[in-house]
Write a protein that holds these residues in place. Structure first.
Motif, PDB file in Angstrom:
ATOM      1  N   PRO A  92      -7.101 -37.134 103.516  1.00 32.32           N
ATOM      2  CA  PRO A  92      -7.709 -36.104 102.669  1.00 32.32           C
ATOM      3  C   PRO A  92      -8.810 -35.323 103.374  1.00 32.32           C
ATOM      4  O   PRO A  92      -9.056 -34.154 103.057  1.00 32.32           O
ATOM      5  N   ASP A  93      -9.486 -35.959 104.339  1.00 32.00           N
ATOM      6  CA  ASP A  93     -10.566 -35.281 105.068  1.00 32.00           C
ATOM      7  C   ASP A  93     -10.080 -34.638 106.366  1.00 32.00           C
ATOM      8  O   ASP A  93     -10.870 -34.142 107.149  1.00 32.00           O
ATOM      9  N   GLY A  94      -8.780 -34.666 106.598  1.00 34.62           N
ATOM     10  CA  GLY A  94      -8.229 -34.032 107.800  1.00 34.62           C
ATOM     11  C   GLY A  94      -8.059 -34.967 108.978  1.00 34.62           C
ATOM     12  O   GLY A  94      -7.512 -34.578 110.006  1.00 34.62           O
ATOM     13  N   ALA A  95      -8.508 -36.214 108.844  1.00 36.70           N
ATOM     14  CA  ALA A  95      -8.348 -37.179 109.940  1.00 36.70           C
ATOM     15  C   ALA A  95      -6.865 -37.472 110.146  1.00 36.70           C
ATOM     16  O   ALA A  95      -6.101 -37.558 109.181  1.00 36.70           O
ATOM     17  N   GLU A  96      -6.461 -37.609 111.412  1.00 33.96           N
ATOM     18  CA  GLU A  96      -5.046 -37.825 111.730  1.00 33.96           C
ATOM     19  C   GLU A  96      -4.797 -39.205 112.330  1.00 33.96           C
ATOM     20  O   GLU A  96      -5.520 -39.649 113.209  1.00 33.96           O
ATOM     21  N   LEU A  97      -3.766 -39.844 111.815  1.00 37.21           N
ATOM     22  CA  LEU A  97      -3.269 -41.086 112.381  1.00 37.21           C
ATOM     23  C   LEU A  97      -1.928 -40.777 113.029  1.00 37.21           C
ATOM     24  O   LEU A  97      -1.028 -40.255 112.374  1.00 37.21           O
ATOM     25  N   VAL A  98      -1.809 -41.072 114.318  1.00 35.07           N
ATOM     26  CA  VAL A  98      -0.567 -40.799 115.041  1.00 35.07           C
ATOM     27  C   VAL A  98       0.020 -42.119 115.526  1.00 35.07           C
ATOM     28  O   VAL A  98      -0.659 -42.912 116.184  1.00 35.07           O
ATOM     29  N   VAL A  99       1.276 -42.356 115.169  1.00 30.80           N
ATOM     30  CA  VAL A  99       1.982 -43.561 115.602  1.00 30.80           C
ATOM     31  C   VAL A  99       2.892 -43.189 116.767  1.00 30.80           C
ATOM     32  O   VAL A  99       3.706 -42.272 116.666  1.00 30.80           O
ATOM     33  N   ASP A 100       2.737 -43.904 117.872  1.00 34.24           N
ATOM     34  CA  ASP A 100       3.431 -43.584 119.118  1.00 34.24           C
ATOM     35  C   ASP A 100       4.289 -44.780 119.547  1.00 34.24           C
ATOM     36  O   ASP A 100       3.889 -45.577 120.397  1.00 34.24           O
ATOM     37  N   PRO A 101       5.478 -44.943 118.955  1.00 33.44           N
ATOM     38  CA  PRO A 101       6.296 -46.131 119.239  1.00 33.44           C
ATOM     39  C   PRO A 101       6.771 -46.217 120.680  1.00 33.44           C
ATOM     40  O   PRO A 101       7.021 -47.306 121.191  1.00 33.44           O
TER      41      PRO A 101
ATOM     42  N   ARG B 186       5.100 -45.839 123.307  1.00 34.76           N
ATOM     43  CA  ARG B 186       4.095 -46.587 124.068  1.00 34.76           C
ATOM     44  C   ARG B 186       3.556 -47.781 123.285  1.00 34.76           C
ATOM     45  O   ARG B 186       2.552 -48.373 123.682  1.00 34.76           O
ATOM     46  N   ASN B 187       4.208 -48.103 122.159  1.00 36.80           N
ATOM     47  CA  ASN B 187       3.785 -49.220 121.327  1.00 36.80           C
ATOM     48  C   ASN B 187       2.300 -49.112 120.987  1.00 36.80           C
ATOM     49  O   ASN B 187       1.537 -50.074 121.094  1.00 36.80           O
ATOM     50  N   ALA B 188       1.894 -47.916 120.566  1.00 35.32           N
ATOM     51  CA  ALA B 188       0.482 -47.645 120.327  1.00 35.32           C
ATOM     52  C   ALA B 188       0.300 -46.729 119.124  1.00 35.32           C
ATOM     53  O   ALA B 188       1.249 -46.154 118.598  1.00 35.32           O
ATOM     54  N   TYR B 189      -0.959 -46.627 118.704  1.00 35.90           N
ATOM     55  CA  TYR B 189      -1.313 -45.625 117.700  1.00 35.90           C
ATOM     56  C   TYR B 189      -2.636 -44.993 118.113  1.00 35.90           C
ATOM     57  O   TYR B 189      -3.393 -45.560 118.914  1.00 35.90           O
ATOM     58  N   HIS B 190      -2.911 -43.812 117.569  1.00 43.21           N
ATOM     59  CA  HIS B 190      -4.117 -43.067 117.911  1.00 43.21           C
ATOM     60  C   HIS B 190      -4.856 -42.685 116.640  1.00 43.21           C
ATOM     61  O   HIS B 190      -4.268 -42.103 115.723  1.00 43.21           O
ATOM     62  N   PHE B 191      -6.165 -43.023 116.609  1.00 39.78           N
ATOM     63  CA  PHE B 191      -6.983 -42.707 115.445  1.00 39.78           C
ATOM     64  C   PHE B 191      -8.429 -42.600 115.898  1.00 39.78           C
ATOM     65  O   PHE B 191      -8.819 -43.187 116.914  1.00 39.78           O
ATOM     66  N   GLU B 192      -9.231 -41.878 115.133  1.00 36.23           N
ATOM     67  CA  GLU B 192     -10.609 -41.615 115.544  1.00 36.23           C
ATOM     68  C   GLU B 192     -11.502 -42.847 115.525  1.00 36.23           C
ATOM     69  O   GLU B 192     -12.529 -42.881 116.194  1.00 36.23           O
ATOM     70  N   SER B 193     -11.122 -43.872 114.750  1.00 38.03           N
ATOM     71  CA  SER B 193     -11.924 -45.091 114.663  1.00 38.03           C
ATOM     72  C   SER B 193     -11.155 -46.276 115.227  1.00 38.03           C
ATOM     73  O   SER B 193      -9.935 -46.354 115.094  1.00 38.03           O
ATOM     74  N   THR B 194     -11.876 -47.202 115.835  1.00 39.60           N
ATOM     75  CA  THR B 194     -11.239 -48.424 116.323  1.00 39.60           C
ATOM     76  C   THR B 194     -11.216 -49.508 115.251  1.00 39.60           C
ATOM     77  O   THR B 194     -10.585 -50.546 115.429  1.00 39.60           O
TER      78      THR B 194
ATOM     79  N   ALA C 248      -1.762 -34.122 122.836  1.00 37.95           N
ATOM     80  CA  ALA C 248      -3.152 -33.869 122.444  1.00 37.95           C
ATOM     81  C   ALA C 248      -3.761 -35.099 121.790  1.00 37.95           C
ATOM     82  O   ALA C 248      -4.919 -35.454 122.051  1.00 37.95           O
ATOM     83  N   ALA C 249      -2.979 -35.783 120.955  1.00 37.81           N
ATOM     84  CA  ALA C 249      -3.470 -36.996 120.292  1.00 37.81           C
ATOM     85  C   ALA C 249      -3.743 -38.098 121.309  1.00 37.81           C
ATOM     86  O   ALA C 249      -4.733 -38.824 121.200  1.00 37.81           O
ATOM     87  N   ARG C 250      -2.881 -38.208 122.298  1.00 36.88           N
ATOM     88  CA  ARG C 250      -3.065 -39.225 123.331  1.00 36.88           C
ATOM     89  C   ARG C 250      -4.337 -38.980 124.144  1.00 36.88           C
ATOM     90  O   ARG C 250      -5.012 -39.922 124.566  1.00 36.88           O
ATOM     91  N   GLN C 251      -4.660 -37.710 124.341  1.00 35.58           N
ATOM     92  CA  GLN C 251      -5.845 -37.362 125.130  1.00 35.58           C
ATOM     93  C   GLN C 251      -7.127 -37.438 124.304  1.00 35.58           C
ATOM     94  O   GLN C 251      -8.194 -37.731 124.835  1.00 35.58           O
ATOM     95  N   THR C 252      -7.009 -37.198 122.993  1.00 41.42           N
ATOM     96  CA  THR C 252      -8.196 -37.152 122.137  1.00 41.42           C
ATOM     97  C   THR C 252      -8.717 -38.537 121.781  1.00 41.42           C
ATOM     98  O   THR C 252      -9.922 -38.789 121.819  1.00 41.42           O
ATOM     99  N   HIS C 253      -7.809 -39.441 121.429  1.00 41.04           N
ATOM    100  CA  HIS C 253      -8.217 -40.784 121.015  1.00 41.04           C
ATOM    101  C   HIS C 253      -7.492 -41.832 121.843  1.00 41.04           C
ATOM    102  O   HIS C 253      -6.278 -41.744 122.030  1.00 41.04           O
ATOM    103  N   PRO C 254      -8.215 -42.834 122.354  1.00 38.69           N
ATOM    104  CA  PRO C 254      -7.595 -43.884 123.176  1.00 38.69           C
ATOM    105  C   PRO C 254      -6.492 -44.602 122.413  1.00 38.69           C
ATOM    106  O   PRO C 254      -6.548 -44.743 121.190  1.00 38.69           O
TER     107      PRO C 254
END
Length: 237
Positions: free
Chosen positions: A94-103, A105-113, A139-145
């Motif tokens: 709702p606040d625009g935060a993005e969760l990206v699932v990257d199967p 690389r068996n990873a996900y990207h989000f602003e918080s750990t 872009a998601a891969r570069q923005t969030h670990p």
């Protein structure tokens, strides 16, 4: 791998009234949510002919297996445990935060750990998952670990159906924890459950009795461990 594939993310949930409580969700999943139609009795006027009896038919119940995921968390947990998830997806909060699932690389990207900030995204409807393509994924891969996809899978199972055992599990079945989860720092009380569940195969009620923890919390933990493939069912006799 890109594009829409036949997987659980693309299934639209059945058009049913929102489920806001654990009890309501349990009834919905068991196919008893439909109420029988009511016909009011009308008193007959003197001299008025009697009407033929109206046959009332109950709506056909929806079987749990036919019902789609109840929210984005369950859609993710089911897709990953069934191996039907192969292309990148994203979820926007709702606040625009993005969760990206990257199967890939068996990873996900989000602003918080931390895991808990993901709740507001994962509690959205299952249909909120959308495909994400090369440029946006880069872009998601570069923005969030990158973070281990297993952590997200575990958390999705934890919050998908609060207090209700997942549709792939059975209350009468015995299960054993095959390896320790990695998230105790946010949920220290789960240490007690893990300690009991690594000992031997046990039912949910066995673990409730052994740990002294509420049934709902034990159920949520079972769901989380199953979503992260850390739960093993007892061999059949």
């Amino acid at each position: 791998m890109q594009g829409n594939e036949d997987m659980i993310f693309d299934q639209e949930p059945a058009s049913i009234a929102p489920r806001t409580t654990a009890a309501g969700l349990e009834a919905w999943l068991s196919g008893v949510h439909a109420e029988p139609a009511q016909v009011d009795e009308v008193p007959l006027e003197e001299g008025m002919p009697e009407l033929a009896e109206v046959e009332v038919t109950e709506p056909e119940a929806v079987e749990p297996a036919e019902v789609g995921p109840v929210n984005a968390a369950e859609a993710l947990a089911l897709a990953l445990t069934q191996g039907t998830f192969s292309s990148p997806r994203k979820l926007v909060g709702p606040d625009g935060a993005e969760l990206v699932v990257d199967p890939e690389r068996n990873a996900y990207h989000f602003e918080s750990t931390s895991l808990k900030p993901l709740a507001v995204l994962l509690e959205q409807p299952a249909g909120e998952w959308t495909p994400i393509y090369s440029e946006a994924l880069s872009a998601a891969r570069q923005t969030h670990p990158a973070q281990p996809l297993g952590r997200l899978r575990w958390y999705a199972g934890l919050i998908a159906t609060p207090g209700i055992l997942g549709r792939k599990l059975s209350r009468g079945e015995r299960y054993k924890l095959t390896r320790w989860p990695e998230t105790e720092r946010e949920y220290p009380k789960h240490f007690r459950l893990a300690k009991e569940m690594v000992k031997d195969y046990a039912t949910v009620d066995d673990i409730v009795a052994a740990s002294g923890m509420p049934y709902e919390e034990v159920v949520d933990y079972f769901n989380a461990c199953f979503a992260d493939r850390r739960l093993e069912a007892a061999p059949k006799a």
